[in-house]
Design an enzyme around this catalytic site. Sequence first.
Site, PDB file in Angstrom:
ATOM      1  N   ASP A   1      29.320  16.992 -43.943  1.00 13.41           N
ATOM      2  CA  ASP A   1      30.351  17.635 -44.772  1.00 13.41           C
ATOM      3  C   ASP A   1      30.518  16.410 -45.706  1.00 13.41           C
ATOM      4  O   ASP A   1      31.169  16.183 -45.998  1.00 13.41           O
ATOM      5  CB  ASP A   1      31.671  18.612 -44.941  1.00 13.41           C
ATOM      6  CG  ASP A   1      31.316  19.470 -43.893  1.00 13.41           C
ATOM      7  OD1 ASP A   1      29.986  20.304 -44.173  1.00 13.41           O
ATOM      8  OD2 ASP A   1      31.676  19.760 -42.696  1.00 13.41           O
TER       9      ASP A   1
ATOM     10  N   LYS B   1      26.491  14.771 -48.372  1.00 11.75           N
ATOM     11  CA  LYS B   1      24.844  14.179 -48.538  1.00 11.75           C
ATOM     12  C   LYS B   1      23.895  14.834 -49.501  1.00 11.75           C
ATOM     13  O   LYS B   1      23.273  14.177 -50.214  1.00 11.75           O
ATOM     14  CB  LYS B   1      24.160  14.773 -46.736  1.00 11.75           C
ATOM     15  CG  LYS B   1      24.632  14.037 -45.995  1.00 11.75           C
ATOM     16  CD  LYS B   1      24.386  14.309 -44.773  1.00 11.75           C
ATOM     17  CE  LYS B   1      24.492  15.481 -44.002  1.00 11.75           C
ATOM     18  NZ  LYS B   1      25.918  15.685 -44.027  1.00 11.75           N
TER      19      LYS B   1
ATOM     20  N   LYS C   1      25.228  16.005 -53.080  1.00 14.83           N
ATOM     21  CA  LYS C   1      24.540  14.773 -53.819  1.00 14.83           C
ATOM     22  C   LYS C   1      23.389  13.927 -53.554  1.00 14.83           C
ATOM     23  O   LYS C   1      23.446  13.342 -54.477  1.00 14.83           O
ATOM     24  CB  LYS C   1      26.009  14.605 -54.806  1.00 14.83           C
ATOM     25  CG  LYS C   1      26.079  13.690 -55.708  1.00 14.83           C
ATOM     26  CD  LYS C   1      27.462  13.649 -56.167  1.00 14.83           C
ATOM     27  CE  LYS C   1      27.360  12.391 -57.059  1.00 14.83           C
ATOM     28  NZ  LYS C   1      29.146  12.242 -58.439  1.00 14.83           N
TER      29      LYS C   1
ATOM     30  N   ASN D   1      22.784  26.102 -39.519  1.00  8.40           N
ATOM     31  CA  ASN D   1      24.261  25.806 -39.636  1.00  8.40           C
ATOM     32  C   ASN D   1      24.912  25.071 -40.547  1.00  8.40           C
ATOM     33  O   ASN D   1      26.688  24.357 -41.106  1.00  8.40           O
ATOM     34  CB  ASN D   1      25.303  24.839 -38.114  1.00  8.40           C
ATOM     35  CG  ASN D   1      23.838  23.622 -37.778  1.00  8.40           C
ATOM     36  OD1 ASN D   1      22.819  23.474 -37.999  1.00  8.40           O
ATOM     37  ND2 ASN D   1      24.062  23.196 -36.619  1.00  8.40           N
TER      38      ASN D   1
ATOM     39  N   GLY E   1      25.355  23.107 -44.326  1.00  6.24           N
ATOM     40  CA  GLY E   1      25.575  23.796 -45.379  1.00  6.24           C
ATOM     41  C   GLY E   1      25.328  22.803 -47.134  1.00  6.24           C
ATOM     42  O   GLY E   1      26.703  22.235 -46.525  1.00  6.24           O
ATOM     43  N   HIS E   2      24.890  23.645 -47.396  1.00  4.08           N
ATOM     44  CA  HIS E   2      25.113  22.011 -49.164  1.00  4.08           C
ATOM     45  C   HIS E   2      25.109  23.192 -49.981  1.00  4.08           C
ATOM     46  O   HIS E   2      24.323  24.072 -50.591  1.00  4.08           O
ATOM     47  CB  HIS E   2      23.364  21.861 -49.219  1.00  4.08           C
ATOM     48  CG  HIS E   2      22.831  20.818 -48.379  1.00  4.08           C
ATOM     49  ND1 HIS E   2      23.528  19.700 -47.645  1.00  4.08           N
ATOM     50  CD2 HIS E   2      21.756  21.038 -47.622  1.00  4.08           C
ATOM     51  CE1 HIS E   2      22.607  19.587 -46.513  1.00  4.08           C
ATOM     52  NE2 HIS E   2      21.973  19.856 -46.567  1.00  4.08           N
TER      53      HIS E   2
ATOM     54  N   ARG F   1      11.770  25.341 -22.449  1.00  2.00           N
ATOM     55  CA  ARG F   1      10.886  25.536 -22.298  1.00  2.00           C
ATOM     56  C   ARG F   1      10.171  26.751 -22.288  1.00  2.00           C
ATOM     57  O   ARG F   1       9.074  27.756 -21.818  1.00  2.00           O
ATOM     58  CB  ARG F   1       9.610  24.780 -21.862  1.00  2.00           C
ATOM     59  CG  ARG F   1       9.883  23.327 -21.535  1.00  2.00           C
ATOM     60  CD  ARG F   1       9.288  22.601 -20.972  1.00  2.00           C
ATOM     61  NE  ARG F   1      10.893  22.842 -19.577  1.00  2.00           N
ATOM     62  CZ  ARG F   1      10.462  21.718 -18.436  1.00  2.00           C
ATOM     63  NH1 ARG F   1      10.038  21.116 -18.526  1.00  2.00           N
ATOM     64  NH2 ARG F   1      12.120  22.699 -17.478  1.00  2.00           N
TER      65      ARG F   1
ATOM     66  N   GLN G   1      24.205  17.629 -40.738  1.00  2.00           N
ATOM     67  CA  GLN G   1      25.491  17.753 -40.015  1.00  2.00           C
ATOM     68  C   GLN G   1      25.778  15.807 -40.071  1.00  2.00           C
ATOM     69  O   GLN G   1      25.294  15.449 -40.989  1.00  2.00           O
ATOM     70  CB  GLN G   1      24.947  17.481 -38.312  1.00  2.00           C
ATOM     71  CG  GLN G   1      25.425  19.246 -38.273  1.00  2.00           C
ATOM     72  CD  GLN G   1      23.987  20.177 -38.459  1.00  2.00           C
ATOM     73  OE1 GLN G   1      22.931  19.298 -37.580  1.00  2.00           O
ATOM     74  NE2 GLN G   1      24.090  21.109 -39.010  1.00  2.00           N
TER      75      GLN G   1
ATOM     76  N   THR H   1      28.369  26.888 -44.737  1.00  2.00           N
ATOM     77  CA  THR H   1      28.781  27.782 -43.906  1.00  2.00           C
ATOM     78  C   THR H   1      29.697  29.018 -43.553  1.00  2.00           C
ATOM     79  O   THR H   1      28.994  29.960 -43.541  1.00  2.00           O
ATOM     80  CB  THR H   1      27.577  27.305 -42.674  1.00  2.00           C
ATOM     81  OG1 THR H   1      26.404  26.468 -43.290  1.00  2.00           O
ATOM     82  CG2 THR H   1      27.192  28.217 -41.981  1.00  2.00           C
ATOM     83  N   THR H   2      30.690  28.656 -42.982  1.00  2.00           N
ATOM     84  CA  THR H   2      31.697  29.599 -42.201  1.00  2.00           C
ATOM     85  C   THR H   2      33.004  29.822 -42.893  1.00  2.00           C
ATOM     86  O   THR H   2      33.729  30.635 -42.968  1.00  2.00           O
ATOM     87  CB  THR H   2      31.892  28.807 -40.910  1.00  2.00           C
ATOM     88  OG1 THR H   2      32.926  27.643 -41.212  1.00  2.00           O
ATOM     89  CG2 THR H   2      30.850  28.842 -39.935  1.00  2.00           C
TER      90      THR H   2
ATOM     91  N   LYS I   1      33.814  11.158 -52.657  1.00  2.00           N
ATOM     92  CA  LYS I   1      34.791  11.879 -52.776  1.00  2.00           C
ATOM     93  C   LYS I   1      36.377  10.931 -52.877  1.00  2.00           C
ATOM     94  O   LYS I   1      37.042  10.805 -52.584  1.00  2.00           O
ATOM     95  CB  LYS I   1      35.165  12.477 -51.684  1.00  2.00           C
ATOM     96  CG  LYS I   1      33.686  13.862 -51.911  1.00  2.00           C
ATOM     97  CD  LYS I   1      34.367  15.160 -50.700  1.00  2.00           C
ATOM     98  CE  LYS I   1      34.656  15.693 -51.653  1.00  2.00           C
ATOM     99  NZ  LYS I   1      34.707  17.580 -50.576  1.00  2.00           N
ATOM    100  N   LEU I   2      36.352   9.531 -53.637  1.00  2.00           N
ATOM    101  CA  LEU I   2      36.373   8.768 -54.307  1.00  2.00           C
ATOM    102  C   LEU I   2      38.008   9.485 -54.364  1.00  2.00           C
ATOM    103  O   LEU I   2      39.019   8.637 -54.505  1.00  2.00           O
ATOM    104  CB  LEU I   2      36.095   7.151 -54.098  1.00  2.00           C
ATOM    105  CG  LEU I   2      36.951   6.539 -54.433  1.00  2.00           C
ATOM    106  CD1 LEU I   2      37.827   5.748 -53.556  1.00  2.00           C
ATOM    107  CD2 LEU I   2      36.646   4.976 -55.759  1.00  2.00           C
TER     108      LEU I   2
ATOM    109  N   VAL J   1      32.024   9.471 -58.008  1.00  2.00           N
ATOM    110  CA  VAL J   1      33.881   9.532 -58.064  1.00  2.00           C
ATOM    111  C   VAL J   1      33.974  11.128 -58.842  1.00  2.00           C
ATOM    112  O   VAL J   1      34.983  11.106 -59.407  1.00  2.00           O
ATOM    113  CB  VAL J   1      34.495   8.034 -59.112  1.00  2.00           C
ATOM    114  CG1 VAL J   1      34.305   7.337 -58.038  1.00  2.00           C
ATOM    115  CG2 VAL J   1      33.400   8.640 -59.897  1.00  2.00           C
TER     116      VAL J   1
HETATM  117  P1  IMP Z   1      26.782  24.419 -34.134  1.00  2.00           P
HETATM  118  O1  IMP Z   1      26.160  23.652 -34.596  1.00  2.00           O
HETATM  119  O2  IMP Z   1      26.949  25.439 -34.489  1.00  2.00           O
HETATM  120  O3  IMP Z   1      25.629  24.655 -32.738  1.00  2.00           O
HETATM  121  O4  IMP Z   1      28.418  23.414 -34.265  1.00  2.00           O
HETATM  122  C1  IMP Z   1      28.396  22.553 -33.220  1.00  2.00           C
HETATM  123  C2  IMP Z   1      29.794  21.812 -34.012  1.00  2.00           C
HETATM  124  O5  IMP Z   1      29.351  21.888 -34.737  1.00  2.00           O
HETATM  125  C3  IMP Z   1      31.410  22.446 -34.213  1.00  2.00           C
HETATM  126  O6  IMP Z   1      32.788  21.866 -33.956  1.00  2.00           O
HETATM  127  C4  IMP Z   1      30.449  22.646 -36.252  1.00  2.00           C
HETATM  128  O7  IMP Z   1      31.565  23.059 -36.527  1.00  2.00           O
HETATM  129  C5  IMP Z   1      30.439  21.258 -36.059  1.00  2.00           C
HETATM  130  N1  IMP Z   1      29.272  21.516 -36.954  1.00  2.00           N
HETATM  131  C6  IMP Z   1      27.728  22.384 -37.122  1.00  2.00           C
HETATM  132  N2  IMP Z   1      26.945  21.741 -38.296  1.00  2.00           N
HETATM  133  C7  IMP Z   1      27.978  21.404 -38.946  1.00  2.00           C
HETATM  134  C8  IMP Z   1      27.920  20.993 -40.370  1.00  2.00           C
HETATM  135  O8  IMP Z   1      27.220  21.236 -41.303  1.00  2.00           O
HETATM  136  N3  IMP Z   1      28.963  20.383 -40.927  1.00  2.00           N
HETATM  137  C9  IMP Z   1      30.083  20.336 -39.980  1.00  2.00           C
HETATM  138  N4  IMP Z   1      29.904  20.783 -39.412  1.00  2.00           N
HETATM  139  C10 IMP Z   1      29.323  20.813 -38.677  1.00  2.00           C
END
Ligand code: IMP
Length: 435
Positions: A13, A16, A18, A38, A40-41, A145, A228, A304-305, A335-336, A418
């Site tokens: 987060d 990336k 931008k 997992n 999210g952009h 596998r 990530q 994402t969540t 994000k300065l 900025v």
């Molecule tokens: P998972 O990737 O869903 O198995 O989550 C494992 C850990 O990685 C958790 O703490 C999630 O919050 C974190 N995580 C996974 N994807 C992201 C992301 O895109 N941004 C921030 N944290 C992430």
Amino acid sequence: MSVVIVVGAQWGDEGKGKVVDLFTEQADAVVRYGGGANAGHTLVINGQKLVTHLVPSGVLHPGKPCLLGDGMVIDPHTLLEEIAELQARGLLAGGELLIGQDAHVILAYHRLVDGLREDRAAGKGLAIGTTRRGIGPAYEAKAARRGVRVRDLARPARLRALVEANLDELVPLIQHLGGKPPSTGEVDRWIDDALAAGEKLLRYVGDASRAIADLLAARKHILFEGAQGSLLDIDHGTYPYVTSSSTIAAGACQSAGVGPTAIDCVVGITKAYATRVGGGPFPTELHGEAGARLREAGAEFGATTGRPRRCGWLDVAALRLGVRLSGMNGLALTKLDVLCGQPEVQVCVAYELDGKELDEPPQDPEDVERARPVYATYEGWGPIPKDARDLTDLPAPARRYVEALERLAGVPFYLVSVGADRAETISLRDPFGDF
Ligand code: IMP
């Protein structure tokens, strides 16, 4: 030709999206490596917000190939939804997408097991705080596998045999975790749904690593987009509070099937402060009012969540670790502007453990608990002009902060962001230009 990797330097987060969007202006193709839905952009298209999870942020540049590396774990339904939404907005119209045929597929039972495990662990205070998107279970199946790959979606008999072999082991686990085992009808539906999705995706599926090799041979500029962040890396992150893939720069080579000798430049992305979602150590976390202020100012809620992100001061000791793990040539500071209005800004510059000063965070979880962050304090600043395009346009304390971070991190900055808009950027170096 140059090949650039963009990688998160913290816990994800970092903004990336931008940076990838900006760098894609010069790239001929963008490759997403590692992870799955997992990530999210948040993309802004004609003033409208759209969140993508799988398709690289470079998609905003029509006509530039977007590739999904073989090291990814792909939820076919999420991907189809994304393609449809992007096409409805006039993007991905020219067949730019290529999905690696050896990428693994996330199926309903991966998500089920992920959620059940998290629920059970939460009861014992041990939850990782995953995104519940089935990422861990899909990578487990891959390592065991018996994973289902994108190529299997076009082979009904093979797909069924793989799903049945997986469920043979997973059904007792699902029961043990307190879940309801799937009925035969449900399993049939999962398989039918996967085949139907596979049929729709087929036109995009191909040999991604070969396609990348061809782009390299044609001397094209390629941008690798990480997901990530470095501190969530399965091998080098804050284990076990990590994701299940290689998020550091080396993961780009691994996922895409490209040798390390092809890479020219690695740019890490770091926010001017720090955030983390889910569990795990975060020594510079700000609790209460101070953390909430930063969260509101930076709109720090998971794309994402939707979870509120934990917020805190920038940890340069952790940043140094990220720089080292990915061999970063430099950083993009994002994000300065979010720090505007803070009376003072703190930065963790080192850790103190058993009377010794450490320039990187300790790795053992118990040592992390015992270590004390050492802070440097900087004067705060007021609003940053919207048209700041040079470091000299920044309020003096903000400029001093940026210069101090560059010195502390030990690598130069490629840009300073900025504001959310593309234009609200101070460009300092060209990642494609150095080669
Ligand atoms: P998972 O990737 O869903 O198995 O989550 C494992 C850990 O990685 C958790 O703490 C999630 O919050 C974190 N995580 C996974 N994807 C992201 C992301 O895109 N941004 C921030 N944290 C992430």
